[in-house]
Motif scaffolding. Structure first.
Motif, PDB file in Angstrom:
ATOM      1  N   PRO A  66       0.823  -1.203   0.000  1.00 42.10           N
ATOM      2  CA  PRO A  66       0.000   0.000   0.000  1.00 42.10           C
ATOM      3  C   PRO A  66       0.859   1.256   0.000  1.00 42.10           C
ATOM      4  CG  PRO A  66      -0.025  -1.035   2.179  1.00 42.10           C
ATOM      5  CD  PRO A  66       0.892  -1.855   1.320  1.00 42.10           C
ATOM      6  N   PHE A  68       0.597   5.795   0.030  1.00 36.77           N
ATOM      7  CA  PHE A  68      -0.137   7.068  -0.030  1.00 36.77           C
ATOM      8  C   PHE A  68       0.657   7.999  -0.948  1.00 36.77           C
ATOM      9  CE2 PHE A  68      -1.836   5.617   4.160  1.00 36.77           C
ATOM     10  CZ  PHE A  68      -3.170   5.681   3.849  1.00 36.77           C
ATOM     11  N   HIS A  69       1.594   8.785  -0.361  1.00 37.08           N
ATOM     12  CA  HIS A  69       2.339   9.736  -1.198  1.00 37.08           C
ATOM     13  C   HIS A  69       3.837   9.431  -1.249  1.00 37.08           C
ATOM     14  CE1 HIS A  69      -1.268  11.967  -1.915  1.00 37.08           C
ATOM     15  NE2 HIS A  69      -1.505  12.053  -0.628  1.00 37.08           N
ATOM     16  N   SER A  70       4.224   8.243  -0.787  1.00 35.41           N
ATOM     17  CA  SER A  70       5.596   7.736  -0.963  1.00 35.41           C
ATOM     18  C   SER A  70       6.685   8.621  -0.383  1.00 35.41           C
ATOM     19  CB  SER A  70       5.907   7.571  -2.455  1.00 35.41           C
ATOM     20  OG  SER A  70       5.290   6.453  -2.934  1.00 35.41           O
ATOM     21  N   THR A  71       6.436   9.278   0.744  1.00 37.02           N
ATOM     22  CA  THR A  71       7.507  10.104   1.323  1.00 37.02           C
ATOM     23  C   THR A  71       8.243   9.390   2.458  1.00 37.02           C
ATOM     24  OG1 THR A  71       6.065  11.199   2.930  1.00 37.02           O
ATOM     25  CG2 THR A  71       6.262  12.254   0.782  1.00 37.02           C
ATOM     26  N   SER A  72       7.903   8.130   2.687  1.00 39.02           N
ATOM     27  CA  SER A  72       8.556   7.374   3.774  1.00 39.02           C
ATOM     28  C   SER A  72      10.059   7.326   3.564  1.00 39.02           C
ATOM     29  CB  SER A  72       8.037   5.940   3.801  1.00 39.02           C
ATOM     30  OG  SER A  72       6.714   5.908   4.234  1.00 39.02           O
ATOM     31  N   SER A  89      -3.880   4.840  -2.067  1.00 36.97           N
ATOM     32  CA  SER A  89      -5.096   5.450  -1.495  1.00 36.97           C
ATOM     33  C   SER A  89      -5.064   6.960  -1.651  1.00 36.97           C
ATOM     34  CB  SER A  89      -5.213   5.099  -0.005  1.00 36.97           C
ATOM     35  OG  SER A  89      -5.169   3.713   0.193  1.00 36.97           O
ATOM     36  N   ALA A 132       7.965  17.429   8.665  1.00 42.32           N
ATOM     37  CA  ALA A 132       8.566  18.429   7.777  1.00 42.32           C
ATOM     38  C   ALA A 132       8.049  18.256   6.344  1.00 42.32           C
ATOM     39  CB  ALA A 132      10.077  18.320   7.830  1.00 42.32           C
ATOM     40  N   SER A 133       7.505  17.072   6.053  1.00 43.17           N
ATOM     41  CA  SER A 133       6.972  16.766   4.717  1.00 43.17           C
ATOM     42  C   SER A 133       5.475  17.045   4.608  1.00 43.17           C
ATOM     43  CB  SER A 133       7.212  15.280   4.439  1.00 43.17           C
ATOM     44  OG  SER A 133       6.692  14.520   5.533  1.00 43.17           O
ATOM     45  N   SER A 138       0.587  12.354   3.704  1.00 45.00           N
ATOM     46  CA  SER A 138      -0.833  12.201   4.036  1.00 45.00           C
ATOM     47  C   SER A 138      -1.027  11.999   5.529  1.00 45.00           C
ATOM     48  CB  SER A 138      -1.390  10.981   3.298  1.00 45.00           C
ATOM     49  OG  SER A 138      -0.751   9.813   3.790  1.00 45.00           O
ATOM     50  N   THR A 142       1.066   9.136   7.883  1.00 44.97           N
ATOM     51  CA  THR A 142       1.701   9.574   9.127  1.00 44.97           C
ATOM     52  C   THR A 142       1.191   8.731  10.301  1.00 44.97           C
ATOM     53  OG1 THR A 142       1.855  11.735   8.114  1.00 44.97           O
ATOM     54  CG2 THR A 142       2.241  11.647  10.469  1.00 44.97           C
ATOM     55  N   ASN A 145       2.818   5.163   9.755  1.00 47.02           N
ATOM     56  CA  ASN A 145       4.245   5.118  10.111  1.00 47.02           C
ATOM     57  C   ASN A 145       4.475   5.508  11.569  1.00 47.02           C
ATOM     58  OD1 ASN A 145       5.203   4.254   7.705  1.00 47.02           O
ATOM     59  ND2 ASN A 145       5.900   6.244   6.973  1.00 47.02           N
ATOM     60  N   GLY A 148       5.760  11.792  13.507  1.00 46.71           N
ATOM     61  CA  GLY A 148       5.658  12.955  14.393  1.00 46.71           C
ATOM     62  C   GLY A 148       6.016  14.186  13.601  1.00 46.71           C
ATOM     63  N   ILE A 204      -5.952   0.875   5.575  1.00 45.05           N
ATOM     64  CA  ILE A 204      -6.913   1.770   6.227  1.00 45.05           C
ATOM     65  C   ILE A 204      -7.668   2.573   5.167  1.00 45.05           C
ATOM     66  CG2 ILE A 204      -5.708   1.869   8.447  1.00 45.05           C
ATOM     67  CD1 ILE A 204      -4.869   4.762   7.659  1.00 45.05           C
ATOM     68  N   GLU A 413      10.236   8.026  14.581  1.00 45.33           N
ATOM     69  CA  GLU A 413       9.035   8.458  13.854  1.00 45.33           C
ATOM     70  C   GLU A 413       8.971   7.956  12.411  1.00 45.33           C
ATOM     71  OE1 GLU A 413       9.117  12.752  13.667  1.00 45.33           O
ATOM     72  OE2 GLU A 413      10.846  12.758  12.332  1.00 45.33           O
TER      73      GLU A 413
END
Ligand code: FAD
Length: 460
Positions: A66, A68-72, A89, A132-133, A138, A142, A145, A148, A204, A413
């Protein structure tokens, strides 16, 4: 007939992407690493779409990663296995409800945090989890993951700000957990099991969120320090004086310079106030900075002004990616640590990390959320240089060891993802609790009996 054609038939062509150029985008993340190409990307628009994809994956023995916006930043949403469908999603992004009295909102989880908070401002409310992102990341990502952010000094991480979730688990069943009330004891706390689950337990599809009122007023300062120890002492001193800071963020000398600030250690301190108390609160911040030998370069008497002053801090990670690409071109890789230590250990731990990086001679910058003891060492290197790669891996481990030795954590985080699996094992071994990893596996099996969700992550 190919399995992805079947998928298109099941969901409708417009929701299934098979274009290899687009698939390649989903096989990369912000660390510049490249992963396995997925079979297809599905853009879910409803919980029913998600149920269909899960059933399809079970029937066809496929995996689902899954996204969302791939900022992990720990490889949390990376495609690691062949025969994977990426389930996005990002189109599930509506605000379904805001309650001004209950201070809660229900949203589809793909909504971006800044968009959500912009809407909440109309009600004088906020979802105070502010990575910071936040412009891109999303709400759902957040939560999943356990992230914070920059208001963490006062408000803490996402786990404090979620009341309920709707999710599709690995049998295709829909579950709803949590309550509209802050107090909620309805058996095992499955809601918080999903916080930090990194897409391994279910998908989710809705989130009920706790909100906070926007502060009546706010003041803040930006200060420069000659060394990292004095900067960290400012946080310690604030806590000794019982100042409940709302923002406490930092960048070291190198990273400050990268983002166009003076080449000094930079600290942002902010605190909420009531109308008329701004002068008193500003004086308190000035006294702290003065006591530990810092120099204030800017002050703000409202959140809007402070938000602008914080802008360079949000560039900490992008600035290191830019540097890495300038230095190593297409061979650049960036690795970000995510340790936290108790406040009383901050000066010592930060100093030790900075010195260790120097000793290794690997380009490393430091910044993070000192307001919750969270430090991000960021390293970059040439992926074709085997000697450098080995040194980087060692240095990364040294940071984690320093954090653990100071009674901290290796994962504050960003989550475990792919990058921190080995250290997760070591963490529980150090606690003499290796059984926890077995419990993780068993929990995973209950939610995901066919093992389809986000393979290879956390402990898998
Ligand atoms: C410049 C920069 C700064 C950052 N600063 C911070 C910071 O200050 N604090 C912080 O905590 N993080 C920070 N991050 C990391 C990242 O932004 C956060 O982890 C973010 O919350 C992830 O959100 P996302 O929408 O990108 O989710 P994604 O990265 O797309 O996914 C997050 C996780 O959720 C899973 N997932 C996706 N969709 C679903 C679903 N529907 N159901 C269940 N699981 C799902 C994914 O598999 C993945 O494990 C930063 C990243 C960058 C690039």
């Amino acid at each position: 007939m190919s399995v992805t054609v079947d998928l298109e038939k099941r969901l409708g062509k417009e929701k299934v992407i098979r274009d290899p150029d687009i698939l390649r985008i989903y096989a990369r993340d912000p660390t510049l690493l490249e992963y396995q190409l997925p079979l297809a990307v599905v853009y879910a628009e409803s919980v029913n779409d998600v149920v269909e994809v899960v059933k399809f994956a079970i029937e066809n023995k496929l995996y689902i990663t899954p996204v969302f916006h791939s900022t992990s930043l720990s490889g949390n949403a990376a495609t690691t296995a062949q025969k994977t469908i990426v389930l996005s999603s990002e189109k599930m992004n509506r605000i379904l409800e805001v309650s001004e009295v209950d201070w809660l909102a229900t949203v589809e989880p793909g909504i971006r945090i800044d968009e959500f908070n912009l809407e909440l401002m109309r009600y004088g409310l906020q979802w105070p989890v502010d990575p910071a992102s936040s412009k891109t990341a999303s709400v759902g990502g957040t939560i999943i993951n356990g992230g914070g952010g920059m208001r963490g000094a006062k408000y803490g991480p996402a786990s404090h700000w979620v009341l309920g979730l709707e999710a599709v688990i690995g049998t295709g069943e829909i579950i709803r957990v949590g309550c509209r009330t802050v107090k909620c004891r309805e058996g095992y706390d499955i809601l918080h099991l999903f916080v930090g689950s990194e897409g391994t337990l279910g998908i989710i599809t809705k989130a009920m969120l706790r909100l906070a009122p926007l502060p009546e007023s706010f003041v803040g300062v930006v200060a420069q320090f000659e060394d990292v120890v004095s900067l960290a002492k400012a946080v310690v001193e604030s806590r000794r004086r019982r100042l409940w800071l709302l923002v406490a963020e930092f960048m070291d000398d190198d990273s400050s310079e990268f983002v166009g600030l003076e080449r000094k250690y930079t600290l942002w301190l902010g605190i909420d106030a009531t109308k008329g108390s701004e002068d008193v609160m500003l004086t308190r911040l000035r006294e702290v900075i003065d006591k530990v030998g810092g120099k204030i370069s800017a002050e703000a008497r409202d959140w809007g002004t402070f938000f602008k002053l914080l802008g360079p801090r949000r560039l900490l990670y992008p600035a290191s990616v830019k540097k890495a690409i300038e230095q190593y071109g297409g061979d650049a890789l960036v690795l970000i640590g995510d340790v936290a230590v108790p406040f009383s250990k901050l000066p010592e731990a930060l100093q030790e990390m900075k010195q260790t990086a120097k000793d290794y001679g690997i380009p490393t910058i430091f910044g993070g959320h000192v307001g919750d003891g969270n430090i991000h060492p960021i390293l970059w290197f040439n992926k074709s240089d085997e000697i450098q790669k080995k040194k980087v891996a060692e240095l990364y481990e040294r940071f984690d060891e320093i954090a653990l030795r100071h009674e901290g954590t290796i994962s504050a985080e960003h989550g475990i993802g792919l990058h921190k699996k080995e250290f997760l094992k070591k963490t529980y071994e150090a606690k003499n609790s290796a059984a926890v990893l077995r419990i993780f596996r068993e929990i995973k099996r209950i939610f995901d009996p066919y093992g389809i969700f986000n393979p290879g992550k956390i402990f898998d």
